[in-house]
Write a protein that holds these residues in place. Sequence first.
Motif, mmCIF file in Angstrom:
data_model
loop_
_atom_site.group_PDB
_atom_site.id
_atom_site.type_symbol
_atom_site.label_atom_id
_atom_site.label_comp_id
_atom_site.label_asym_id
_atom_site.label_seq_id
_atom_site.Cartn_x
_atom_site.Cartn_y
_atom_site.Cartn_z
ATOM 1 N N ILE A 120 5.464 -4.818 -9.579
ATOM 2 C CA ILE A 120 5.323 -3.552 -8.847
ATOM 3 C C ILE A 120 6.260 -3.528 -7.647
ATOM 4 O O ILE A 120 6.296 -4.483 -6.869
ATOM 5 C CB ILE A 120 3.880 -3.350 -8.346
ATOM 6 N N VAL A 121 7.018 -2.435 -7.506
ATOM 7 C CA VAL A 121 7.704 -2.118 -6.253
ATOM 8 C C VAL A 121 6.971 -0.942 -5.641
ATOM 9 O O VAL A 121 6.921 0.149 -6.222
ATOM 10 C CB VAL A 121 9.185 -1.759 -6.464
ATOM 11 N N SER A 122 6.355 -1.165 -4.498
ATOM 12 C CA SER A 122 5.633 -0.115 -3.792
ATOM 13 C C SER A 122 6.504 0.445 -2.683
ATOM 14 O O SER A 122 6.949 -0.288 -1.801
ATOM 15 C CB SER A 122 4.327 -0.672 -3.201
ATOM 16 N N LEU A 123 6.749 1.740 -2.734
ATOM 17 C CA LEU A 123 7.496 2.420 -1.682
ATOM 18 C C LEU A 123 6.508 3.006 -0.682
ATOM 19 O O LEU A 123 5.859 4.019 -0.964
ATOM 20 C CB LEU A 123 8.371 3.535 -2.267
ATOM 21 N N VAL A 216 -1.972 -10.162 -10.524
ATOM 22 C CA VAL A 216 -1.271 -11.426 -10.793
ATOM 23 C C VAL A 216 0.239 -11.252 -10.867
ATOM 24 O O VAL A 216 0.979 -12.240 -10.832
ATOM 25 C CB VAL A 216 -1.785 -12.062 -12.101
ATOM 26 N N CYS A 217 0.727 -10.014 -10.967
ATOM 27 C CA CYS A 217 2.161 -9.792 -11.102
ATOM 28 C C CYS A 217 2.839 -9.814 -9.729
ATOM 29 O O CYS A 217 2.197 -9.604 -8.699
ATOM 30 C CB CYS A 217 2.431 -8.460 -11.791
ATOM 31 N N PRO A 218 4.145 -10.055 -9.679
ATOM 32 C CA PRO A 218 4.885 -9.982 -8.407
ATOM 33 C C PRO A 218 4.880 -8.567 -7.838
ATOM 34 O O PRO A 218 4.948 -7.591 -8.586
ATOM 35 C CB PRO A 218 6.305 -10.412 -8.795
ATOM 36 N N ALA A 238 -0.371 -7.165 6.260
ATOM 37 C CA ALA A 238 -0.895 -8.522 6.406
ATOM 38 C C ALA A 238 -1.900 -8.835 5.300
ATOM 39 O O ALA A 238 -1.906 -9.955 4.746
ATOM 40 C CB ALA A 238 -1.551 -8.691 7.777
ATOM 41 N N LEU A 239 -2.730 -7.860 4.958
ATOM 42 C CA LEU A 239 -3.713 -8.068 3.892
ATOM 43 C C LEU A 239 -3.025 -8.345 2.562
ATOM 44 O O LEU A 239 -3.414 -9.273 1.830
ATOM 45 C CB LEU A 239 -4.606 -6.830 3.776
ATOM 46 N N LEU A 240 -2.020 -7.569 2.247
ATOM 47 C CA LEU A 240 -1.293 -7.789 0.994
ATOM 48 C C LEU A 240 -0.634 -9.167 0.988
ATOM 49 O O LEU A 240 -0.662 -9.879 -0.020
ATOM 50 C CB LEU A 240 -0.243 -6.696 0.800
ATOM 51 N N SER A 241 -0.043 -9.537 2.116
ATOM 52 C CA SER A 241 0.633 -10.833 2.219
ATOM 53 C C SER A 241 -0.342 -11.993 2.032
ATOM 54 O O SER A 241 -0.022 -12.998 1.387
ATOM 55 C CB SER A 241 1.343 -10.945 3.567
ATOM 56 N N GLN A 242 -1.536 -11.855 2.573
ATOM 57 C CA GLN A 242 -2.526 -12.928 2.498
ATOM 58 C C GLN A 242 -3.234 -12.999 1.151
ATOM 59 O O GLN A 242 -3.739 -14.056 0.770
ATOM 60 C CB GLN A 242 -3.567 -12.734 3.604
ATOM 61 N N ARG A 245 -0.622 -12.927 -4.914
ATOM 62 C CA ARG A 245 -0.084 -14.238 -5.298
ATOM 63 C C ARG A 245 1.436 -14.326 -5.114
ATOM 64 O O ARG A 245 1.974 -15.383 -4.829
ATOM 65 C CB ARG A 245 -0.438 -14.536 -6.760
ATOM 66 N N SER A 246 2.112 -13.209 -5.340
ATOM 67 C CA SER A 246 3.566 -13.172 -5.201
ATOM 68 C C SER A 246 3.927 -11.876 -4.511
ATOM 69 O O SER A 246 3.904 -10.803 -5.123
ATOM 70 C CB SER A 246 4.237 -13.263 -6.582
ATOM 71 N N PHE A 247 4.275 -11.953 -3.222
ATOM 72 C CA PHE A 247 4.456 -10.750 -2.412
ATOM 73 C C PHE A 247 5.675 -10.884 -1.519
ATOM 74 O O PHE A 247 5.885 -11.918 -0.872
ATOM 75 C CB PHE A 247 3.205 -10.521 -1.559
ATOM 76 N N VAL A 248 6.474 -9.806 -1.477
ATOM 77 C CA VAL A 248 7.683 -9.757 -0.651
ATOM 78 C C VAL A 248 7.708 -8.414 0.069
ATOM 79 O O VAL A 248 7.367 -7.383 -0.512
ATOM 80 C CB VAL A 248 8.962 -9.904 -1.516
ATOM 81 N N VAL A 249 8.122 -8.422 1.337
ATOM 82 C CA VAL A 249 8.316 -7.181 2.094
ATOM 83 C C VAL A 249 9.805 -6.949 2.285
ATOM 84 O O VAL A 249 10.531 -7.855 2.710
ATOM 85 C CB VAL A 249 7.613 -7.229 3.466
#
Length: 280
Positions: A120-123, A216-218, A238-242, A245-249
Amino acid sequence: MLQHPYVVVAPAETVHVEAWTGDGRPVAIIPGLFGAAFAFRKVTALLAAAGYRPIVIEPIGTGSSSRPETADYSLAAQSRRLAAVLDSLRAGPVLILAHSLGASMAFRLAIERPDLVGGIVSLEGGPTEEAMTPVFRRAMRYVPWVKLLGGMNLIRRKIRGMLLDASGDRSWITDGIVFAYTLGEARNLDAALKAFLAMSRAREPLKLVPRLADVVCPVTLMVGTARHDGDVPPQEVALLSQTLRSFVVDSESGAGHFLQEERPAAVVAAVQQLAQRVAR
């Protein structure tokens, strides 16, 4: 070749799809509340040129999809409709590019149907728990007066103001763009207003936040750094980052909420980078 199928997902519920044909990797695009497929015209052209196969899915109540007054407009129900469309197109697993409210639908889809979602790419979209913000819900109290106060002219003035307040680079906002962003509502204003009212009354059967760990997906979250309305609050980032499992900003300097308009090449680059993460 560009196709415009309509997928019937339930009685009176028809979802409009804008799909490119070919053998490229499918990228399902979920627009936010306004703009529909038109809002991604720059991005879809670039994705297709890069060898991907864009599939824009307009949730009911938006764009050229139906606006049944009595439908369930919860985000959970919208995510189930997305699954039905992808199943009908036999397109999964796909990369998902979702804007604003569409991202919350994408997170729910990834939880309920992980077989359909590769990444997922979230805009500018966080783990939203309701289809309408409290401000929008309060605004629905004035729906009976919209036609008396100017109808579509009033709505277009309000949308123009919203686009301006939400953007970093405002140069893309013209009269023609505002007209195109509201074309679906203009076709049947009564149905659009009733759909907005139904969205404001929608209630989610399950909270998303307690289930985020099941994604579970990036995931890549793209945000604009300009001060603007509609941004993702720091606590949600911060919630998404914590939790994920695989998260990038990915921060886009000087951009606002409508990254697909202000930074289309950067959006495509984020999709390509996500594809590489999925492959690894």
